[in-house]
Scaffold this motif. Sequence first.
Motif, PDB file in Angstrom:
ATOM      1  N   ILE A   1     -48.659  63.575  96.738  1.00 43.89           N
ATOM      2  CA  ILE A   1     -48.550  64.415  95.856  1.00 43.89           C
ATOM      3  C   ILE A   1     -49.291  65.583  96.412  1.00 43.89           C
ATOM      4  CG2 ILE A   1     -49.182  64.557  93.854  1.00 43.89           C
ATOM      5  CD1 ILE A   1     -49.432  62.011  93.249  1.00 43.89           C
ATOM      6  N   HIS A   2     -48.490  66.289  96.165  1.00 39.60           N
ATOM      7  CA  HIS A   2     -49.030  67.769  96.840  1.00 39.60           C
ATOM      8  C   HIS A   2     -48.863  69.039  96.448  1.00 39.60           C
ATOM      9  CE1 HIS A   2     -46.059  69.511  98.764  1.00 39.60           C
ATOM     10  NE2 HIS A   2     -45.731  68.260  99.894  1.00 39.60           N
ATOM     11  N   GLY A   3     -49.667  70.213  97.167  1.00 41.13           N
ATOM     12  CA  GLY A   3     -49.161  71.549  95.733  1.00 41.13           C
ATOM     13  C   GLY A   3     -48.613  72.456  96.628  1.00 41.13           C
ATOM     14  N   GLU A   4     -47.967  73.943  96.664  1.00 41.04           N
ATOM     15  CA  GLU A   4     -47.287  74.725  97.008  1.00 41.04           C
ATOM     16  C   GLU A   4     -47.571  74.600  98.418  1.00 41.04           C
ATOM     17  OE1 GLU A   4     -47.114  78.365  94.518  1.00 41.04           O
ATOM     18  OE2 GLU A   4     -47.632  76.736  92.926  1.00 41.04           O
TER      19      GLU A   4
ATOM     20  N   ILE B   1     -51.838  70.394  91.492  1.00 36.63           N
ATOM     21  CA  ILE B   1     -52.834  69.688  92.266  1.00 36.63           C
ATOM     22  C   ILE B   1     -54.421  70.044  92.035  1.00 36.63           C
ATOM     23  CG2 ILE B   1     -52.660  71.083  94.249  1.00 36.63           C
ATOM     24  CD1 ILE B   1     -52.014  67.142  94.261  1.00 36.63           C
ATOM     25  N   GLU B   2     -55.265  71.022  91.759  1.00 34.24           N
ATOM     26  CA  GLU B   2     -56.038  70.685  92.176  1.00 34.24           C
ATOM     27  C   GLU B   2     -56.694  69.661  90.537  1.00 34.24           C
ATOM     28  OE1 GLU B   2     -57.240  75.148  90.812  1.00 34.24           O
ATOM     29  OE2 GLU B   2     -56.762  75.627  93.281  1.00 34.24           O
ATOM     30  N   GLU B   3     -56.107  69.829  89.494  1.00 34.72           N
ATOM     31  CA  GLU B   3     -56.183  68.475  88.162  1.00 34.72           C
ATOM     32  C   GLU B   3     -55.972  67.270  88.766  1.00 34.72           C
ATOM     33  OE1 GLU B   3     -55.999  69.256  83.753  1.00 34.72           O
ATOM     34  OE2 GLU B   3     -53.959  68.957  84.791  1.00 34.72           O
ATOM     35  N   ILE B   4     -55.010  67.095  89.702  1.00 33.04           N
ATOM     36  CA  ILE B   4     -54.331  65.837  89.613  1.00 33.04           C
ATOM     37  C   ILE B   4     -55.968  65.488  91.193  1.00 33.04           C
ATOM     38  CG2 ILE B   4     -53.486  64.375  90.989  1.00 33.04           C
ATOM     39  CD1 ILE B   4     -51.114  66.726  89.664  1.00 33.04           C
ATOM     40  N   TYR B   5     -56.095  66.491  92.336  1.00 32.28           N
ATOM     41  CA  TYR B   5     -57.211  65.580  93.021  1.00 32.28           C
ATOM     42  C   TYR B   5     -58.235  65.362  92.611  1.00 32.28           C
ATOM     43  CZ  TYR B   5     -58.911  66.441  98.029  1.00 32.28           C
ATOM     44  OH  TYR B   5     -59.424  66.351  99.291  1.00 32.28           O
TER      45      TYR B   5
END
Length: 175
Positions: free
Chosen positions: A127-130, A158-162
């Motif tokens: 699961i990743h960002g841009e 992704i910052e929130e998920i991380y």
Amino acid sequence: MDRRAFGFGAAASLALAGCSTSGGAVSRFHSYDGPQVTSIVINKGARKLYLMHNEDILREYEVDLGFAPLGHKAFEGDGKTPEGTYVIDRRNPNSRYHLSVGISYPNSQDRANAHAQGKRPGGEIFIHGEPNNGKERKRAARVDDWTAGCIAVSNEEIEEIYAMVQDGTAIALRP
């Protein structure tokens, strides 16, 4: 020193302090002190990712998937996002895609199925960002389901998920 010189000096000091990287930089690493994320559910058909606390949805995100999203990932290069139950098993703060959390694909069944077809199962599903690369980011912005099999969200998401998801969290990827 006269008041005018002092005022200009104070204003300049404040302006420079606002430009410094140590005090004004926004970190991509956040902290989270809410309810524990007990599982992640991906509904591929709806293009949704849910962070769950038991039966309660904590967060919901829209996602992009692999470039050939229908069906379970069978082998490396097929462009499919896996289906099944896995766990979050690693994180990459230096990802090519802002930040990323890794999914434990392939499992032993995935490896056996790919080998039965004479193929490699692939891996590196996250699961990743841009994309960090500008050219890749522009392409991702105009194409749905642009990954090679990963689950993509925005950089802010992704910052929130991380921050919220711990290694060992179960993840169910559904059709």
